[in-house]
Structure formats: structure tokens, C-alpha cells
Design a protein around this motif. Structure first.
Motif, PDB file in Angstrom:
ATOM      1  N   GLU A  69       0.836  -1.204   0.000  1.00 32.84           N
ATOM      2  CA  GLU A  69       0.000   0.000   0.000  1.00 32.84           C
ATOM      3  C   GLU A  69       0.865   1.247   0.000  1.00 32.84           C
ATOM      4  O   GLU A  69       0.597   2.207  -0.723  1.00 32.84           O
ATOM      5  N   ARG A  70       1.929   1.226   0.779  1.00 38.37           N
ATOM      6  CA  ARG A  70       2.830   2.378   0.837  1.00 38.37           C
ATOM      7  C   ARG A  70       3.498   2.618  -0.521  1.00 38.37           C
ATOM      8  O   ARG A  70       3.653   3.752  -0.965  1.00 38.37           O
ATOM      9  N   TYR A  71       3.863   1.524  -1.204  1.00 39.53           N
ATOM     10  CA  TYR A  71       4.433   1.634  -2.549  1.00 39.53           C
ATOM     11  C   TYR A  71       3.443   2.330  -3.483  1.00 39.53           C
ATOM     12  O   TYR A  71       3.790   3.269  -4.201  1.00 39.53           O
ATOM     13  N   LEU A  72       2.209   1.865  -3.482  1.00 40.55           N
ATOM     14  CA  LEU A  72       1.191   2.438  -4.364  1.00 40.55           C
ATOM     15  C   LEU A  72       0.897   3.897  -4.013  1.00 40.55           C
ATOM     16  O   LEU A  72       0.694   4.734  -4.897  1.00 40.55           O
ATOM     17  N   ARG A  73       0.899   4.209  -2.722  1.00 48.05           N
ATOM     18  CA  ARG A  73       0.674   5.589  -2.296  1.00 48.05           C
ATOM     19  C   ARG A  73       1.823   6.487  -2.741  1.00 48.05           C
ATOM     20  O   ARG A  73       1.614   7.621  -3.170  1.00 48.05           O
ATOM     21  N   ALA A  74       3.037   5.994  -2.635  1.00 52.91           N
ATOM     22  CA  ALA A  74       4.201   6.783  -3.049  1.00 52.91           C
ATOM     23  C   ALA A  74       4.151   7.056  -4.550  1.00 52.91           C
ATOM     24  O   ALA A  74       4.425   8.183  -4.995  1.00 52.91           O
ATOM     25  N   GLU A  75       3.788   6.062  -5.330  1.00 54.31           N
ATOM     26  CA  GLU A  75       3.691   6.276  -6.774  1.00 54.31           C
ATOM     27  C   GLU A  75       2.566   7.263  -7.105  1.00 54.31           C
ATOM     28  O   GLU A  75       2.700   8.085  -8.012  1.00 54.31           O
ATOM     29  N   ALA A  76       1.470   7.214  -6.367  1.00 53.00           N
ATOM     30  CA  ALA A  76       0.376   8.165  -6.590  1.00 53.00           C
ATOM     31  C   ALA A  76       0.810   9.579  -6.210  1.00 53.00           C
ATOM     32  O   ALA A  76       0.460  10.546  -6.900  1.00 53.00           O
ATOM     33  N   ALA A  77       1.582   9.716  -5.136  1.00 49.65           N
ATOM     34  CA  ALA A  77       2.092  11.036  -4.749  1.00 49.65           C
ATOM     35  C   ALA A  77       3.032  11.571  -5.830  1.00 49.65           C
ATOM     36  O   ALA A  77       3.005  12.766  -6.158  1.00 49.65           O
ATOM     37  N   ASN A  78       3.849  10.688  -6.388  1.00 43.03           N
ATOM     38  CA  ASN A  78       4.728  11.057  -7.492  1.00 43.03           C
ATOM     39  C   ASN A  78       3.922  11.561  -8.684  1.00 43.03           C
ATOM     40  O   ASN A  78       4.210  12.623  -9.246  1.00 43.03           O
ATOM     41  N   ASP A  79       2.897  10.831  -9.059  1.00 39.86           N
ATOM     42  CA  ASP A  79       2.048  11.235 -10.182  1.00 39.86           C
ATOM     43  C   ASP A  79       1.454  12.620  -9.935  1.00 39.86           C
ATOM     44  O   ASP A  79       1.469  13.483 -10.809  1.00 39.86           O
ATOM     45  N   ASN A  80       0.914  12.820  -8.736  1.00 38.77           N
ATOM     46  CA  ASN A  80       0.274  14.087  -8.417  1.00 38.77           C
ATOM     47  C   ASN A  80       1.286  15.231  -8.447  1.00 38.77           C
ATOM     48  O   ASN A  80       0.969  16.334  -8.898  1.00 38.77           O
ATOM     49  N   GLY A  81       2.483  14.972  -7.978  1.00 36.02           N
ATOM     50  CA  GLY A  81       3.512  16.007  -7.981  1.00 36.02           C
ATOM     51  C   GLY A  81       3.841  16.490  -9.380  1.00 36.02           C
ATOM     52  O   GLY A  81       3.993  17.694  -9.625  1.00 36.02           O
ATOM     53  N   PHE A  82       3.917  15.550 -10.324  1.00 31.99           N
ATOM     54  CA  PHE A  82       4.226  15.950 -11.694  1.00 31.99           C
ATOM     55  C   PHE A  82       3.028  16.577 -12.391  1.00 31.99           C
ATOM     56  O   PHE A  82       3.200  17.429 -13.265  1.00 31.99           O
ATOM     57  N   VAL A  83       1.822  16.200 -12.003  1.00 37.93           N
ATOM     58  CA  VAL A  83       0.629  16.836 -12.569  1.00 37.93           C
ATOM     59  C   VAL A  83       0.611  18.319 -12.209  1.00 37.93           C
ATOM     60  O   VAL A  83       0.295  19.172 -13.046  1.00 37.93           O
TER      61      VAL A  83
END
Length: 158
Positions: A69-83
Motif C-alpha cells: 500500500e505504501r508503494y502504491l501511495r508513493a507512486e500516486a504522490a509522485n504522479d500528483n507532484g508531476f501533474v
């Protein structure tokens, strides 16, 4: 005046754009490290040739449920940061073209970066609705900071 070794009398806002890039990238680096170093021997690690497959097959990493879950959350935070990065960069550019006061530029850049740090931490580590709400507030602070720069720039250039 100085803060963390930086002369805040100078316009630091343009430096905030690469800093925001770094803050967008950090969650991904954390996610890659998590799935690379915490997986059991013999389990699938990060797929560098097709990174999206790592998300789809995160269960094959045999990480704990919490770490998956933490992995998936980190990748989602990454996506949002670049958006949001382009919006922030454009707001900083507009504010510099409009020659907003240095103090205002630095304050806005600092608020955005602080909001992004908080957003990343709340997204990666937060697992309940309260953390989700706090994360939303952090996102809104960063986004509204950009909106404010655009509005002030528009007023000054009108």
C-alpha cells in the motif's frame, strides 16, 4: 535576511521550480527503493523496463500488505507532484514577468514547497480519512498559492 543559508532578500522563486521537481520525484525514488530492497529473496523487484507493470503486479513483490500500500501511495504522490508541476512553474514564471515583490514570490514558493512536502508525507504515510482530509488541505494550499500568483500577476499586468 537568511533562512537555511539562503538570502531571502534575493528572488529565489525560480529555484523553487527545480525543487518542486525534486519533491515530485522523491516519492517515486522511495517506492523503487521499497520494492527493490524490502522484497524477499526471489520475489519480483522493480521492473525498470516497464515500470507500470510493477504497480499492476505489486503483489508479486511479496512485500507486506502495508508496504504494498505504501508503494502504491508513493507512486500516486509522485504522479500528483508531476501533474501540478507545470501549473506551479507557470505561476512562478507569470509572477516573475509581472515583477511581483521578491518577498511575495519567495513566500509563495516556500508555501508551495512546504505544502508539497506535507502532501507527500500525508499521502505515503497516511492510512485513514483524517490523513486524507489533511492531504487534501495541503494540496489546496499549494494549488491556491499558484492561483494567487496568477491573479496578482494579472492585476499587475492589466
Amino acid at each position: 535576511m537568511t533562512f537555511a543559508g539562503l538570502n531571502t532578500n534575493n528572488n529565489l522563486s525560480m529555484y523553487a521550480v527545480p525543487a518542486a521537481f525534486g519533491l515530485a520525484l522523491v516519492p517515486h525514488l522511495y517506492a523503487v527503493a521499497l520494492v527493490t530492497f524490502k522484497r524477499p529473496a526471489g520475489a519480483k523487484g522493480f521492473n525498470f523496463s516497464f515500470p507500470g507493470n510493477t504497480r499492476k503486479g505489486i503483489s508479486e513483490s511479496r512485500l507486506s500488505a502495508k508496504d504494498q500500500e505504501r508503494y502504491l501511495r508513493a507512486e500516486a504522490a509522485n504522479d500528483n507532484g508531476f501533474v501540478g508541476l507545470g501549473f506551479f512553474a507557470a505561476a512562478v514564471a507569470a509572477a516573475n514577468v509581472a515583477q511581483l515583490p521578491t518577498k511575495r514570490l519567495n513566500r509563495a514558493a516556500g508555501m508551495y514547497l512546504g505544502a508539497r512536502v506535507l502532501y507527500n508525507l500525508l499521502y505515503i504515510l497516511g492510512t485513514n480519512n483524517a490523513a486524507g482530509l489533511a492531504r487534501t488541505v495541503a494540496w489546496m494550499v499549494g494549488s491556491l498559492t499558484c492561483v494567487g500568483l496568477f491573479l496578482e500577476s494579472g492585476d499587475k499586468l492589466a
